[in-house]
Design an enzyme around this catalytic site. Sequence first.
Site, PDB file in Angstrom:
ATOM      1  N   ASP A   1      -2.236  -1.385  -3.975  1.00 28.17           N
ATOM      2  CA  ASP A   1      -2.618  -0.015  -4.273  1.00 28.17           C
ATOM      3  C   ASP A   1      -1.311   0.773  -4.346  1.00 28.17           C
ATOM      4  OD1 ASP A   1      -3.382   2.647  -4.268  1.00 28.17           O
ATOM      5  OD2 ASP A   1      -4.800   2.454  -2.606  1.00 28.17           O
TER       6      ASP A   1
ATOM      7  N   TYR B   1       0.888  -1.159   0.000  1.00 32.36           N
ATOM      8  CA  TYR B   1       0.000   0.000   0.000  1.00 32.36           C
ATOM      9  C   TYR B   1       0.930   1.215   0.000  1.00 32.36           C
ATOM     10  CZ  TYR B   1      -3.513   3.388   1.603  1.00 32.36           C
ATOM     11  OH  TYR B   1      -4.333   4.474   1.719  1.00 32.36           O
TER      12      TYR B   1
END
Length: 182
Positions: free
Chosen positions: A72, A33
């Site tokens: 992400d 992330y």
Amino acid sequence: PPPTPPPPGEEEHDQEGRVVTAEFPSLYVVCAYVPNSGRGLVRLDYRQRWDSAFRAFLLRLDAHKPLILAGDLNVAHREIDLRNPKSNAKTAGFTRQERDAFGALLEEGFLDSFRELYPTVPHAYTFWTYLGAARERNVGWRLDYFVLSRRLRAALCDSKIRSTAMGSDHCPITLYLALGSS
């Protein structure tokens, strides 16, 4: 030989708790992330340090065996990867610095699995803000990726965006690889 331990991280970035690495017999899977540069780009300097250190980390792993990076990555790499590129040129996730850092990763021997298979497919997004009915209007960004070591290209079968899966401001993505058994 015994498994290779992952390379040590860097304290500045380890405090963020953003990366999990799993080692398998034939490859690494890295889930990340990536930090967002923030409203007003208040964390852009940190993001640039992160991108450089993370790229070095991935290259150290890749020197041992191929890897899959999933997560992400908080960047829309190309104009095709978000609905409104012109108005977002100085927005977190689409700054020249973030896009160039992602491009540098690809130049180091990695590939964006979705764009490898679907280089010109427009409106393929994985994130939509909750504001302004963005998802219903498909005004989104492609921020979620499977990035592969280039030597896994022959194993790449498909990379899907599951945009109809609801429940979050992001949607799931799926990677299909044909890996031989050992």
